[in-house]
Design a protein around this motif. Sequence first.
Motif, short mmCIF file in Angstrom:
data_model
loop_
_atom_site.label_atom_id
_atom_site.label_comp_id
_atom_site.label_asym_id
_atom_site.label_seq_id
_atom_site.Cartn_x
_atom_site.Cartn_y
_atom_site.Cartn_z
N UNK A 168 -22.60 -35.47 7.72
CA UNK A 168 -21.87 -35.67 8.98
C UNK A 168 -21.53 -34.32 9.60
N UNK A 169 -21.08 -33.41 8.74
CA UNK A 169 -20.69 -32.10 9.24
C UNK A 169 -21.90 -31.36 9.82
N UNK A 170 -23.00 -31.40 9.10
CA UNK A 170 -24.19 -30.70 9.60
C UNK A 170 -24.71 -31.33 10.88
N UNK A 171 -24.62 -32.63 10.96
CA UNK A 171 -25.03 -33.29 12.21
C UNK A 171 -24.17 -32.79 13.37
N UNK A 172 -22.87 -32.73 13.14
CA UNK A 172 -21.99 -32.22 14.20
C UNK A 172 -22.38 -30.79 14.58
N UNK A 194 -13.67 -26.71 7.61
CA UNK A 194 -14.40 -27.76 6.89
C UNK A 194 -15.61 -27.15 6.17
N UNK A 195 -16.29 -26.21 6.84
CA UNK A 195 -17.46 -25.57 6.21
C UNK A 195 -17.06 -24.86 4.93
N UNK A 196 -15.95 -24.16 5.00
CA UNK A 196 -15.46 -23.47 3.79
C UNK A 196 -15.14 -24.47 2.71
N UNK A 210 -20.43 -25.20 2.64
CA UNK A 210 -21.71 -25.29 3.31
C UNK A 210 -21.71 -24.30 4.47
N UNK A 211 -22.89 -23.88 4.89
CA UNK A 211 -22.97 -22.92 5.99
C UNK A 211 -22.65 -23.59 7.31
N UNK A 212 -22.48 -22.79 8.33
CA UNK A 212 -22.22 -23.36 9.65
C UNK A 212 -23.51 -23.87 10.29
N UNK A 213 -24.60 -23.14 9.99
CA UNK A 213 -25.86 -23.53 10.62
C UNK A 213 -26.55 -24.58 9.76
N UNK A 214 -26.81 -25.76 10.30
CA UNK A 214 -27.39 -26.80 9.47
C UNK A 214 -28.86 -26.51 9.13
N UNK A 215 -29.23 -26.91 7.92
CA UNK A 215 -30.63 -26.77 7.52
C UNK A 215 -31.38 -28.02 7.98
N UNK A 216 -32.66 -27.88 8.20
CA UNK A 216 -33.53 -29.02 8.47
C UNK A 216 -33.16 -29.84 9.69
#
Lengths: 211, 645
Positions: free
Chosen positions: A87-91, A113-115, A119-125
């Motif tokens: 969900x976070x990466x989608x956002x 939330x990333x911290x 997870x990184x701020x820039x989403x993978x894939x």
Amino acid sequence: MAKFIVDNKTVEADESITLLRACLENDIYIPNLCWLKGMADAPVSCRLCFVEIEGEEQLTSSCKIKVRDDMVVKTDTPAVRRLQKTAFQLLMSAHEINCKVCPANKKCELQKIARFLKTGLKPKNMNSHLKEISADMPPNPSLDLHVNRCVLCGRCIYTCIQKQGQSQITFAKRGIDTIISFYGAPEVLSATCSECLACVSICPVSAITLT
Amino acid sequence: MKKATPINKDIPEQAYDRIYKQAMQRQEAFLSVPGPRIHIGTATCGIAAGALETRSAFEEALAQRNIDAQIHTVGCFGHCYAEPVVIIDHPDSGFPPIFYPEVTSAKAKMLTTLFLQEGDPRFEHILGATVANEMIPSIMDFARFNQEKRVVMEKCGQIDPENIDEYIASDGYSALAKSLQRDSVEIIDLVKKSGLRGRGGAGFPTGLKWEFTQNEQDNETIVVCNADEGDPGAYMDRTILESNPHQILEGMVICGYATGARRGIIYVRAEYPLAVKLVTHAVEQARAYSILGQSVLNTDFAFDIEIFQGSGAFVCGEETALIRSMEGHRGAPRYRPPYPAQKGLHNLPTVINNVKTFACIAPIVNKGAQWFRTIGTKQSPGTAIFSVVGSVVHAGLVEIPMGVTLRTLIFDICGGIPDNKQFKAVQIGGPSGGCLPAEFLDTPIDFDSLTEAGAMMGSGGMVVMDEDSCMVDVARFFLDFTQKESCGKCTFCRIGTHQLLNILARLTRGEGREGDIDLLDDFSVDIKNGSLCGLGKTAPNPVLTSLRYFKDEYIAHINEKCCPGMACRTLTAFYIELDQCARGCDLCEACCPVEAVFTTSNRKKGIDQALCVKCGECQVACPPDYDAVRKVSPAALVPVIEHTG
Ligand SMILES: Cc1cc2nc3c(=O)[nH]c(=O)nc-3n(C[C@H](O)[C@H](O)[C@H](O)COP(=O)(O)O)c2cc1C
């Protein structure tokens, strides 16, 4: 008062409050964006505050359920974290990641939330999807909207209704094109908004700023 | 528990008797007019195929030849492949009533002269007689007719939807009269015993839903009929609204009585103008007959129905979004519970049922729960209605008992795949459903078996696909739909379906990458688990099922840039087989819209791949005797032809 267990810790809270609030007030962080204390009906739209409740097959949105005696809650199972990360990466795939110039930098809810989720701020894939800024949005003489910072949590809309009785901000368009938009004649907006600024301070990502 | 006040049995019975006698008199008057009767199907589907022109042609021809015949407009029979459908009942000719398919204006004029005037029914144009007889095979000899079981659509195509008397004369509203003589609890009990499950997709037991609402003490209750019908390719609700609206109204009034409601609302999309018109008319007629209003059939039960026109968003079919939309807000779903039966429209307990669910009620009241259970399966009693479209011979609406297998439906009832092609997959349940391969043809059609197979009953859309379809592209098509129809409220549906679509679109363009299959799978599972409402929760189903059953097609797209169904344009190419190309023939060159066809030095043809837009016109134009145009995938298979013209 209900007495229940969250992540092996006993928590007590009034039966009238939601599980999310009870956890936050007891220093158990659950990522969330669209919920605000005092909301009668959470929108359940950011899809971050999942938890696992013993005896229930599916993950539950903690902003929506009231605390009960003897419930056993887990906030950091692999299934919970997986959904939260997605969900976070989608956002983030629809968020303009340019923290240096953003007024929210360092106090941004997304950075927090990333911290927390490691997870990184820039989403993978994922493709980054930023919206075109359309010129047909009603302008607000006092405030600027940054649609590509906005995570569509709706806190501003809720807060505006609380403060003004009627929201000057609304969701517009739909699907991936959904944005928030000011609503109403510029004179009215100018008069009400320049005094209030509640939306500016409630926005978790600085998507509404002073002109 | 709310319980309707016991009603003096005589009152509804007498009131019903009166309107029934009156309807019968009118019916008899209609039937006693001598001369032929021409029944023309004029629902939206018939009209699209030219039924109005057909009707005008009949009217003109009858006037010209001074023939006295009655034209009777009816709704839809469900036989889309045969539209415009006309049934001619010409007693003086000695023939039984005859079903004519595809009656164009020209055919209408011809039949007026040859059959109505001269008594020759023109056998070559007949599909069959509507009753058994010695002269003409009956339509009931065909599987498309005799394997159907009509409960919901029994009267569709038989009666004039604009004439309430015709519904009443065929026992319409008798179930209402019977219900009003019973206790409301008894009716709910009956519906529970019948095992009726909601026909809107999820299959929730209808009796239980009514009971929940009834248990919500004190509050006024509202009955809502969900006629949003947003699935692409599904049109059974529209057809029923246009062909027999009163059966739906009757179900709603009975529901209102059973649940203690005074108000009913039909939520129908504005894109169904004919349905809106006909159902509005039906409501007015029902009011005039005291079937709706302050005193239903003279009793002290009051119930009225309004029509609400939705703006046609797919998501507004979801019950909580439907409620929001009726309250004047954005059509966005909300979290459940509370369910609408507890807190619905304006926070009042609200029963929401599908069109077909309501249409089942009158037959159940009339014939009993036991009778209903004799149709279909134990867990899914009754019938299922599908709009079967795509690569089938006899496309259209089919009502079958639950439990019939996909094979029987597709191959026996609907005539199988046309043009000697192979069956590849059947997509069931629309954008929320899944694609099942040939191995699943023996799956019985019922709520649970379809869900188990990975598809879904949905609201009954069924698309049959032959060897020429590409499963990756089909998944892309449905994702494109759900992505556009997402309301944008929750993260997974708003952005997740968009990301999923991006990957699928990439595959169909030949830009697939290693790892894409896992990515599709992971995203799909997360969107399913994470979305707020049924739209997002089911949106990945077409991807998940095609990944499960047609993984090799995904692999071919990614690894070989090959589209096995030869449907993805970027991955296919056309070329001309020089050995078969006829010297001097120019047909392909003449039809090419982009001048991609060139002439070689020996006066044969070649295709300039840089110019070709892959429309396939050249393949159609090339005479079968030469059959020189080839389509291949991957595109790299095209041989190089020197451009030396
Ligand atoms: C995205 C979405 C679209 C839906 N569209 C329809 C529809 O067009 N018609 C319908 O009857 N139910 C539709 N439903 C199901 C309704 O939410 C609801 O379950 C149904 O109307 C209940 O009626 P039933 O019990 O008679 O099936 C839809 C659900 C979802 C999630």
